[in-house]
Scaffold this motif. Sequence first.
Motif, PDB file in Angstrom:
ATOM      1  N   LEU B 121       0.823  -1.215   0.000  1.00  0.00           N
ATOM      2  CA  LEU B 121       0.000   0.000   0.000  1.00  0.00           C
ATOM      3  C   LEU B 121       0.856   1.263   0.000  1.00  0.00           C
ATOM      4  N   ARG B 122       1.891   1.248   0.870  1.00  0.00           N
ATOM      5  CA  ARG B 122       2.756   2.427   0.934  1.00  0.00           C
ATOM      6  C   ARG B 122       3.397   2.720  -0.409  1.00  0.00           C
ATOM      7  N   VAL B 123       3.861   1.658  -1.090  1.00  0.00           N
ATOM      8  CA  VAL B 123       4.502   1.856  -2.387  1.00  0.00           C
ATOM      9  C   VAL B 123       3.514   2.483  -3.352  1.00  0.00           C
ATOM     10  N   ILE B 124       2.300   1.916  -3.398  1.00  0.00           N
ATOM     11  CA  ILE B 124       1.302   2.458  -4.318  1.00  0.00           C
ATOM     12  C   ILE B 124       1.041   3.936  -4.020  1.00  0.00           C
ATOM     13  N   LEU B 125       0.875   4.259  -2.740  1.00  0.00           N
ATOM     14  CA  LEU B 125       0.546   5.635  -2.359  1.00  0.00           C
ATOM     15  C   LEU B 125       1.675   6.600  -2.704  1.00  0.00           C
ATOM     16  N   THR B 126       2.907   6.248  -2.280  1.00  0.00           N
ATOM     17  CA  THR B 126       3.991   7.210  -2.464  1.00  0.00           C
ATOM     18  C   THR B 126       4.364   7.367  -3.928  1.00  0.00           C
ATOM     19  N   VAL B 127       4.342   6.257  -4.679  1.00  0.00           N
ATOM     20  CA  VAL B 127       4.698   6.340  -6.101  1.00  0.00           C
ATOM     21  C   VAL B 127       3.678   7.190  -6.851  1.00  0.00           C
ATOM     22  N   SER B 128       2.383   6.946  -6.602  1.00  0.00           N
ATOM     23  CA  SER B 128       1.388   7.735  -7.324  1.00  0.00           C
ATOM     24  C   SER B 128       1.461   9.204  -6.926  1.00  0.00           C
ATOM     25  N   ALA B 129       1.759   9.476  -5.656  1.00  0.00           N
ATOM     26  CA  ALA B 129       1.860  10.885  -5.237  1.00  0.00           C
ATOM     27  C   ALA B 129       2.986  11.588  -5.978  1.00  0.00           C
ATOM     28  N   ALA B 130       4.153  10.927  -6.070  1.00  0.00           N
ATOM     29  CA  ALA B 130       5.297  11.547  -6.750  1.00  0.00           C
ATOM     30  C   ALA B 130       5.000  11.759  -8.231  1.00  0.00           C
ATOM     31  N   LEU B 131       4.390  10.763  -8.875  1.00  0.00           N
ATOM     32  CA  LEU B 131       4.103  10.882 -10.309  1.00  0.00           C
ATOM     33  C   LEU B 131       3.077  11.975 -10.568  1.00  0.00           C
ATOM     34  N   VAL B 132       2.027  12.018  -9.734  1.00  0.00           N
ATOM     35  CA  VAL B 132       1.005  13.040  -9.922  1.00  0.00           C
ATOM     36  C   VAL B 132       1.615  14.425  -9.724  1.00  0.00           C
ATOM     37  N   LEU B 133       2.537  14.528  -8.770  1.00  0.00           N
ATOM     38  CA  LEU B 133       3.195  15.815  -8.545  1.00  0.00           C
ATOM     39  C   LEU B 133       3.886  16.281  -9.811  1.00  0.00           C
ATOM     40  N   LEU B 134       4.678  15.382 -10.404  1.00  0.00           N
ATOM     41  CA  LEU B 134       5.417  15.802 -11.583  1.00  0.00           C
ATOM     42  C   LEU B 134       4.506  15.996 -12.780  1.00  0.00           C
ATOM     43  N   ALA B 135       3.462  15.177 -12.883  1.00  0.00           N
ATOM     44  CA  ALA B 135       2.574  15.286 -14.042  1.00  0.00           C
ATOM     45  C   ALA B 135       1.751  16.564 -13.993  1.00  0.00           C
ATOM     46  N   THR B 136       1.552  17.118 -12.819  1.00  0.00           N
ATOM     47  CA  THR B 136       0.761  18.351 -12.739  1.00  0.00           C
ATOM     48  C   THR B 136       1.632  19.577 -12.529  1.00  0.00           C
ATOM     49  N   THR B 137       2.932  19.381 -12.430  1.00  0.00           N
ATOM     50  CA  THR B 137       3.779  20.531 -12.122  1.00  0.00           C
ATOM     51  C   THR B 137       4.852  20.764 -13.177  1.00  0.00           C
ATOM     52  N   GLY B 138       5.453  19.714 -13.705  1.00  0.00           N
ATOM     53  CA  GLY B 138       6.503  19.990 -14.669  1.00  0.00           C
ATOM     54  C   GLY B 138       7.816  20.246 -13.951  1.00  0.00           C
ATOM     55  N   ILE B 139       8.910  19.840 -14.572  1.00  0.00           N
ATOM     56  CA  ILE B 139      10.180  19.823 -13.862  1.00  0.00           C
ATOM     57  C   ILE B 139      10.750  21.224 -13.670  1.00  0.00           C
ATOM     58  N   HIS B 140      10.471  22.156 -14.565  1.00  0.00           N
ATOM     59  CA  HIS B 140      10.993  23.518 -14.374  1.00  0.00           C
ATOM     60  C   HIS B 140      10.374  24.207 -13.167  1.00  0.00           C
ATOM     61  N   PRO B 141       9.022  24.303 -13.107  1.00  0.00           N
ATOM     62  CA  PRO B 141       8.433  24.916 -11.921  1.00  0.00           C
ATOM     63  C   PRO B 141       8.806  24.187 -10.640  1.00  0.00           C
ATOM     64  N   LEU B 142       8.935  22.859 -10.747  1.00  0.00           N
ATOM     65  CA  LEU B 142       9.286  22.101  -9.551  1.00  0.00           C
ATOM     66  C   LEU B 142      10.673  22.487  -9.050  1.00  0.00           C
ATOM     67  N   CYS B 143      11.613  22.651  -9.960  1.00  0.00           N
ATOM     68  CA  CYS B 143      12.954  23.064  -9.545  1.00  0.00           C
ATOM     69  C   CYS B 143      12.942  24.473  -8.979  1.00  0.00           C
ATOM     70  N   ARG B 144      12.097  25.355  -9.548  1.00  0.00           N
ATOM     71  CA  ARG B 144      11.974  26.689  -8.956  1.00  0.00           C
ATOM     72  C   ARG B 144      11.458  26.590  -7.528  1.00  0.00           C
ATOM     73  N   ALA B 145      10.474  25.703  -7.336  1.00  0.00           N
ATOM     74  CA  ALA B 145       9.919  25.515  -5.988  1.00  0.00           C
ATOM     75  C   ALA B 145      10.998  24.988  -5.046  1.00  0.00           C
ATOM     76  N   LEU B 146      11.815  24.052  -5.520  1.00  0.00           N
ATOM     77  CA  LEU B 146      12.885  23.515  -4.688  1.00  0.00           C
ATOM     78  C   LEU B 146      13.864  24.612  -4.293  1.00  0.00           C
ATOM     79  N   ASN B 147      14.201  25.486  -5.242  1.00  0.00           N
ATOM     80  CA  ASN B 147      15.086  26.604  -4.923  1.00  0.00           C
ATOM     81  C   ASN B 147      14.484  27.487  -3.854  1.00  0.00           C
ATOM     82  N   ALA B 148      13.178  27.767  -4.018  1.00  0.00           N
ATOM     83  CA  ALA B 148      12.508  28.632  -3.045  1.00  0.00           C
ATOM     84  C   ALA B 148      12.527  28.017  -1.663  1.00  0.00           C
ATOM     85  N   LEU B 149      12.537  26.680  -1.605  1.00  0.00           N
ATOM     86  CA  LEU B 149      12.544  26.018  -0.298  1.00  0.00           C
ATOM     87  C   LEU B 149      13.959  25.793   0.213  1.00  0.00           C
TER      88      LEU B 149
END
Lengths: 308, 263
Positions: B121-149
Motif C-alpha cells: 500500500l505504501r509503495v502504491i501511495l507514495t509512487v502515485s503521489a510523486a508521479l502526480v506531482l510531476l505530471a501536474t507541475t513539470g520539472i521547471h516549476p518544480l525546480c523553482r519551488a525547490l530553490n525557493a525552499l
Amino acid sequence: MHMADALVTPAVGVAMWAAAAVLTAASAKKLELQNDDRTVPLMGVLGAFVFAGQMLNFSIPLTGSSGHLGGGLLLAALLGPAGAFITIASILAVQALIFADGGLLAWGCNVINLGFWPCFVAYPLIFKPLVGAGTSKPRLWLASVIAAVVGFQLGAFSVVMETALSGVARLPVVPFLLLMQPIHLAIGLVEGLATAAILGFLHQARPELLRRDAMGTGRSLRPVLIGLFIGALLIGGMSSWFASANPDGLEWALRELAGSGAPVVSGRIHQLVAGSSTAGIIGVLLVFEVAGLAGLTIIRRRRAAATA
Amino acid sequence: MFNPAAALAELGALDRLAAGDTAVHRYDPRAKLAVTLAFVIAVASFPPTAFAGLVPFALFPLVMAIAGGVPGRYLWSRILWVLPFALLLGIANPWLDRVPVVTVGGLAVTGGWLSLGSIILRVILTVSAALVLLATTGIHPLCRALNALGCPRVLTVQVLLLYRYLFVLVEQSARIRMARGLRLGQRPTLAEAGTLLGQLLLRAIDRAGRIHLAMRSRGFDGTFRLARELRWIRRDTLFLCSWLVIFIFLRAIDWSRLGGGIS
C-alpha cells in the motif's frame, strides 16, 4: 532498485535527508568556488550517461538476483568528489520524481548510500592514492576494483542499517547482512571493471577529461570529515541498540571463575547513560575531541620544529 | 536492455502531461511540493503493521490525478512496474512474523501479512503521489519551488540539465543504433557494444559542450527563468492548509476502533 519510501520511517528518512542536505550544500559551495565552466555540461551529460547505465541490469549468477551499476566512482574520477556527489543526487532526484525508482522520503538515504561512500570515501581515500599518476593500466584496474568493492560494501551496509532502523521490512539484521554484502561484492567487482574500462578508454581518447588536480592541491577534506563525523555519530548512537545482552569474553570468563559477572557500578550518571545511545554519542564526541586535540598538537609541534 | 524509443516516449509523456492547464496545474508548485512531502511523511509515519489506516490516504493521489487530468492507465503502468521490487523486500515478512494480530471473518491474520500488505500500500501511495506531482507541475516549476525552499541552485540546475541531456543521449544512441543496424544488421557482440558505448559517450560529451556554449552565448548564467513567475495567492494557502488538515485528521484517527479491529 533504490530504497523506496515504503521501507523507511520518517525518523530515518529525515535524518538521512539532513545528512544529504549538509553534504549537498557543502558540495555546491565547493563547485561555486571552483567555477570551472567545463564541469557544468560534463555533469549534465555524465549524469545522463550514468542514469542510463543504472537502467542496465545484469544478473548475478547463482543468486537469482540482479544488480545495476552505481557510477559514483566513475563520476568522482571525472568530476571530482563535489561534482560527482551533486550529479548522483540529481540522478536520484530525477529517478524518484519521474521513474518512481526510489522514494521522495528515501532520497536522502539513497544519496548517502550511492553518493557519499563512493565520492567521499572510496574515491579520495582508496582510488586516488592507488592510481597515482594514472598512467599505469594495471594500477588503474586494481584501484577501480578495490575502490568500487569497498564503496559498494559500505553502501550495502548502510542500506541494511537504514532498513533495520526503520523496521518496516521485518528482516533480521544478520541474515540480511549476510545476503546483501556478498551480492554487492559481485556488483562492486563488475562496477570496478566497468569503471576501469571506461576510464581507460577516456584516457586514450580524451585525456584532458580526466581530472588533473594533483594530490593535495586545493582539495578540501572537509566534506569527507563532516560525513565521517556524522557516520561516526550515527554508528555510536545506534550500535547500542543491537548490542547483545550476552556476556562478552571478559565477563564470561569472570563469571566462570568468580561466580559473578562484571562488577556493577552504582554511580548515578553511569546508570543513566550506560548502554544507551547517549553513551555512544558522547563517546564519539569525546574521541573526536581527543583525536582532534592530539592531531592539532602534533601538527603544531611539527610546524614549530620545521621553523626552528 | 536499454530501449531508446521507449525511454524517450516515457520522458515525453510526462512533459506533455505537465504542460496541461487544469485547476491543479495552476496551483503554486511550492504548495504542491509541500503537500506531497507532507503526504509521504504521513504515510511513512504509520507503524509497520498499519493497513486500514493507510487506505483513506489514497484520497490524495486520486483527487489530484482526476482533477489534474492524469490518465489512470499511465499511473497504473508505473505502479505495476515498481511493485515487484517492493514485493521482493516484504515477501519475507509473513515467514518472519507469525504472531496473529487480528481476526477477519474467522481467519487469523498474522503481523507478517499485515506488514506485507502495508508495504504494498505504501509503495502504491507514495509512487502515485510523486508521479502526480510531476505530471501536474513539470520539472521547471518544480525546480523553482525547490530553490525557493532552500535547495542549492547548483543541484536544481544539474537536475534540469540532466533531464534535458537525457533526451540528447537517447537521440544519439538511437542514431548510432540505426547507423549500425543499417550497415551490419545482426546484434552487436560484447566488444562492439563496448566500442559503441564509448563512441556514444564521446559524442554526447561533444554535443553537450556545444549546447552549453550556445546557451552561454545567449546569456545563460545558471538561472532558469519561467514563463510565469511564481506567485503565491490565497488559493494556494487554502490548498496547503486543507490537505495538511486532512492528513493530520486521517493520521490521528484510531481506525482500529471504527473498523472493527483491523489496525
